[in-house]
Design a protein around this motif. Structure first.
Motif, PDB file in Angstrom:
ATOM      1  N   THR A 151       0.834  -1.203   0.000  1.00  0.00           N
ATOM      2  CA  THR A 151       0.000   0.000   0.000  1.00  0.00           C
ATOM      3  C   THR A 151       0.869   1.253   0.000  1.00  0.00           C
ATOM      4  O   THR A 151       0.649   2.169  -0.780  1.00  0.00           O
ATOM      5  CB  THR A 151      -0.936   0.032   1.219  1.00  0.00           C
ATOM      6  N   VAL A 152       1.878   1.292   0.866  1.00  0.00           N
ATOM      7  CA  VAL A 152       2.778   2.449   0.954  1.00  0.00           C
ATOM      8  C   VAL A 152       4.240   2.004   0.941  1.00  0.00           C
ATOM      9  O   VAL A 152       5.038   2.486   0.148  1.00  0.00           O
ATOM     10  CB  VAL A 152       2.496   3.281   2.223  1.00  0.00           C
ATOM     11  N   ALA A 153       4.583   1.066   1.833  1.00  0.00           N
ATOM     12  CA  ALA A 153       5.941   0.521   1.826  1.00  0.00           C
ATOM     13  C   ALA A 153       6.117  -0.380   0.601  1.00  0.00           C
ATOM     14  O   ALA A 153       5.149  -0.684  -0.101  1.00  0.00           O
ATOM     15  CB  ALA A 153       6.196  -0.259   3.111  1.00  0.00           C
ATOM     16  N   PHE A 154       7.357  -0.814   0.345  1.00  0.00           N
ATOM     17  CA  PHE A 154       7.592  -1.600  -0.872  1.00  0.00           C
ATOM     18  C   PHE A 154       6.654  -2.813  -0.914  1.00  0.00           C
ATOM     19  O   PHE A 154       6.332  -3.406   0.111  1.00  0.00           O
ATOM     20  CB  PHE A 154       9.059  -2.031  -0.978  1.00  0.00           C
ATOM     21  N   PRO A 155       6.185  -3.190  -2.100  1.00  0.00           N
ATOM     22  CA  PRO A 155       5.183  -4.254  -2.219  1.00  0.00           C
ATOM     23  C   PRO A 155       5.734  -5.629  -1.883  1.00  0.00           C
ATOM     24  O   PRO A 155       6.931  -5.889  -2.015  1.00  0.00           O
ATOM     25  CB  PRO A 155       4.756  -4.171  -3.690  1.00  0.00           C
ATOM     26  N   ASN A 156       4.836  -6.521  -1.458  1.00  0.00           N
ATOM     27  CA  ASN A 156       5.276  -7.847  -1.019  1.00  0.00           C
ATOM     28  C   ASN A 156       5.733  -8.750  -2.160  1.00  0.00           C
ATOM     29  O   ASN A 156       6.237  -9.841  -1.912  1.00  0.00           O
ATOM     30  CB  ASN A 156       4.172  -8.540  -0.200  1.00  0.00           C
ATOM     31  N   LYS A 157       5.595  -8.308  -3.400  1.00  0.00           N
ATOM     32  CA  LYS A 157       6.138  -9.108  -4.507  1.00  0.00           C
ATOM     33  C   LYS A 157       7.657  -8.965  -4.602  1.00  0.00           C
ATOM     34  O   LYS A 157       8.308  -9.720  -5.322  1.00  0.00           O
ATOM     35  CB  LYS A 157       5.490  -8.715  -5.831  1.00  0.00           C
ATOM     36  N   ASP A 158       8.215  -8.005  -3.866  1.00  0.00           N
ATOM     37  CA  ASP A 158       9.669  -7.843  -3.814  1.00  0.00           C
ATOM     38  C   ASP A 158      10.201  -8.746  -2.705  1.00  0.00           C
ATOM     39  O   ASP A 158      10.681  -8.289  -1.665  1.00  0.00           O
ATOM     40  CB  ASP A 158      10.015  -6.376  -3.556  1.00  0.00           C
ATOM     41  N   CYS A 159      10.111 -10.051  -2.933  1.00  0.00           N
ATOM     42  CA  CYS A 159      10.334 -11.067  -1.895  1.00  0.00           C
ATOM     43  C   CYS A 159      11.682 -10.925  -1.188  1.00  0.00           C
ATOM     44  O   CYS A 159      11.783 -11.076   0.032  1.00  0.00           O
ATOM     45  CB  CYS A 159      10.236 -12.467  -2.493  1.00  0.00           C
ATOM     46  N   GLN A 160      12.732 -10.654  -1.962  1.00  0.00           N
ATOM     47  CA  GLN A 160      14.084 -10.690  -1.402  1.00  0.00           C
ATOM     48  C   GLN A 160      14.374  -9.544  -0.448  1.00  0.00           C
ATOM     49  O   GLN A 160      15.377  -9.573   0.261  1.00  0.00           O
ATOM     50  CB  GLN A 160      15.113 -10.673  -2.533  1.00  0.00           C
ATOM     51  N   ARG A 161      13.499  -8.555  -0.380  1.00  0.00           N
ATOM     52  CA  ARG A 161      13.701  -7.471   0.576  1.00  0.00           C
ATOM     53  C   ARG A 161      13.420  -7.937   2.005  1.00  0.00           C
ATOM     54  O   ARG A 161      13.929  -7.357   2.963  1.00  0.00           O
ATOM     55  CB  ARG A 161      12.790  -6.278   0.240  1.00  0.00           C
ATOM     56  N   CYS A 162      12.583  -8.956   2.158  1.00  0.00           N
ATOM     57  CA  CYS A 162      12.273  -9.501   3.486  1.00  0.00           C
ATOM     58  C   CYS A 162      12.961 -10.848   3.714  1.00  0.00           C
ATOM     59  O   CYS A 162      13.529 -11.091   4.778  1.00  0.00           O
ATOM     60  CB  CYS A 162      10.763  -9.670   3.658  1.00  0.00           C
ATOM     61  N   HIS A 163      12.902 -11.707   2.719  1.00  0.00           N
ATOM     62  CA  HIS A 163      13.507 -13.044   2.834  1.00  0.00           C
ATOM     63  C   HIS A 163      15.003 -12.928   2.539  1.00  0.00           C
ATOM     64  O   HIS A 163      15.465 -13.234   1.435  1.00  0.00           O
ATOM     65  CB  HIS A 163      12.831 -14.016   1.863  1.00  0.00           C
ATOM     66  N   THR A 164      15.745 -12.489   3.548  1.00  0.00           N
ATOM     67  CA  THR A 164      17.136 -12.087   3.326  1.00  0.00           C
ATOM     68  C   THR A 164      18.176 -13.012   3.947  1.00  0.00           C
ATOM     69  O   THR A 164      19.374 -12.796   3.756  1.00  0.00           O
ATOM     70  CB  THR A 164      17.366 -10.677   3.899  1.00  0.00           C
ATOM     71  N   GLU A 165      17.758 -14.026   4.697  1.00  0.00           N
ATOM     72  CA  GLU A 165      18.750 -14.887   5.348  1.00  0.00           C
ATOM     73  C   GLU A 165      19.562 -15.651   4.305  1.00  0.00           C
ATOM     74  O   GLU A 165      19.004 -16.202   3.355  1.00  0.00           O
ATOM     75  CB  GLU A 165      18.070 -15.880   6.289  1.00  0.00           C
ATOM     76  N   ARG A 166      20.860 -15.673   4.493  1.00  0.00           N
ATOM     77  CA  ARG A 166      21.727 -16.392   3.561  1.00  0.00           C
ATOM     78  C   ARG A 166      21.452 -17.895   3.649  1.00  0.00           C
ATOM     79  O   ARG A 166      21.286 -18.445   4.734  1.00  0.00           O
ATOM     80  CB  ARG A 166      23.197 -16.118   3.868  1.00  0.00           C
ATOM     81  N   VAL A 167      21.399 -18.537   2.510  1.00  0.00           N
ATOM     82  CA  VAL A 167      21.103 -19.972   2.485  1.00  0.00           C
ATOM     83  C   VAL A 167      22.299 -20.796   2.033  1.00  0.00           C
ATOM     84  O   VAL A 167      22.240 -22.017   2.012  1.00  0.00           O
ATOM     85  CB  VAL A 167      19.895 -20.264   1.565  1.00  0.00           C
ATOM     86  N   PHE A 168      23.386 -20.142   1.658  1.00  0.00           N
ATOM     87  CA  PHE A 168      24.590 -20.870   1.239  1.00  0.00           C
ATOM     88  C   PHE A 168      25.774 -20.432   2.091  1.00  0.00           C
ATOM     89  O   PHE A 168      25.822 -19.318   2.568  1.00  0.00           O
ATOM     90  CB  PHE A 168      24.905 -20.609  -0.239  1.00  0.00           C
TER      91      PHE A 168
END
Length: 265
Positions: free
Chosen positions: A248-265
Motif C-alpha cells: 500500500t505504501v511501503a515496498f510491495p510484497n512481490k519484492d520477496c528478497q527485501r524480506c527473505h534475506t537470510e543467507r542460504v549458502f
C-alpha cells in the motif's frame, strides 16, 4: 437464399460472441499498472462530493518524505485503513488531522492562493484535486532523481534515503506529540518461512522503529510477545499484518528478497 445468409450471419455472430466471452474467462482482465508517482496515493471521498467539492488526492510519497508514519498515524490519529478516519471540514478547521499541519505554519493553510510556477493556485485545490488540472509545487520525478532507486512501488529506497540523510523526517509536533523516553531497540529476529525453498526473514526492529515507533505496530497489529501472533503469506496478501503497509505504501510484497534475506549458502 437471403434466409440462409441471415442464419449463417447470426451463427457467426454468436460464435464470435462466445469466443470473446470464453477468452475473457480464461485469460482474465489485465490490471492497470500503477505508475511510480501513484503508488501509495489514496483518494479520500467520505464527504467531499456531497459537499460540492472534488475528492482529496493524498500522495503518501510527499508526506513520507517529510514525516514519520508514526507521527501521522499515532500522534495525529489517522487510521491505518484508507477512509476510516472520516475527516470533516470542521475537524480541519479545529486543527485536527490535516489541520494539524495545514495551518500556514507547518504547511500551507486551507484558505487563500499561492503562485506556483507562475500559476495562481487555490490552496483548497492542492488537496481537493481529483479530476482537476492542478499545478503542484513538488514534482515526484524531480524528487526521485536524487535518491537511490528500487525496483517496485515508488521505485525509491526509502530506508537508504533516510539513513543517508537525503531526507530528514519530522517525528514531533509541538502541542500534538509528547516527549517519549528512548528505549533500547530489540535485536533483529528470524521469522522462519513455511515454504522450504524460501530463505527465512530477518526482521529489523531498528529499521521499522525509525518510521513507525513501537506503538504503530504493537499491540494492535502484532502482539508484544515474539511469536504470539500467527499469520501466513495469504494474510499478508490480503492486506493484514505486514500487508497493511507492504503493497500500500511501503515496498510491495512481490519484492520477496527485501524480506527473505537470510543467507542460504
Amino acid at each position: 437464399m437471403k434466409a440462409k445468409l441471415l442464419v449463417i450471419l447470426i451463427s457467426l455472430m454468436v460464435s464470435l460472441a462466445y469466443l470473446a466471452t470464453s477468452g475473457a474467462e480464461t485469460t482474465g482482465t489485465r490490471k492497470r499498472v500503477v505508475k511510480p508517482h501513484e503508488y501509495g496515493t489514496i483518494v479520500i471521498n467520505n464527504f467531499s462530493v456531497s459537499k460540492g467539492e472534488a475528492p482529496v488526492v493524498f500522495p503518501h510519497w510527499l508526506h513520507r518524505s517529510k514525516y514519520t508514519c508514526r507521527l501521522c498515524h499515532v500522534d495525529i490519529g489517522f487510521a491505518m485503513k484508507a477512509g476510516e478516519t472520516r475527516i470533516t471540514e470542521k475537524d480541519i478547521k479545529a486543527g485536527l488531522y490535516c489541520g494539524t499541519c495545514h495551518n500556514g505554519k507547518e504547511s500551507f493553510k486551507r484558505e487563500g492562493f499561492e503562485t506556483i510556477r507562475d500559476v495562481e493556485v487555490k490552496n483548497c485545490d492542492r488537496c481537493h484535486s481529483y479530476g482537476k488540472d492542478v499545478t503542484f509545487k513538488n514534482d515526484f520525478y524531480i524528487f526521485r532523481k536524487k535518491l537511490k532507486r528500487e525496483r517496485f512501488g515508488n521505485g525509491i529506497d526509502w530506508l537508504h534515503a533516510e539513513q543517508s540523510k537525503r531526507i530528514k523526517l519530522v517525528d514531533f509536533i509541538e502541542g500534538v506529540s509528547f516527549e517519549r523516553k528512548a528505549i533500547k531497540d530489540p535485536e533483529d529476529i528470524t521469522l522462519r518461512a513455511d515454504e522450504k525453498t524460501m530463505p527465512n526473514i530477518i526482521f529489523s526492529h531498528i529499521k521499522h522503529a525509525k518510521w513507525n515507533g513501537c506503538e504503530l505496530c504493537h499491540p494492535e497489529i502484532f502482539g508484544v510477545i515474539s511469536g504470539s501472533t500467527k499469520y501466513n503469506m495469504q494474510d499478508i496478501f490480503d492486506g493484514k499484518y505486514c500487508g497493511l503497509c507492504h503493497s500500500t505504501v511501503a515496498f510491495p510484497n512481490k519484492d520477496c528478497q527485501r524480506c527473505h534475506t537470510e543467507r542460504v549458502f
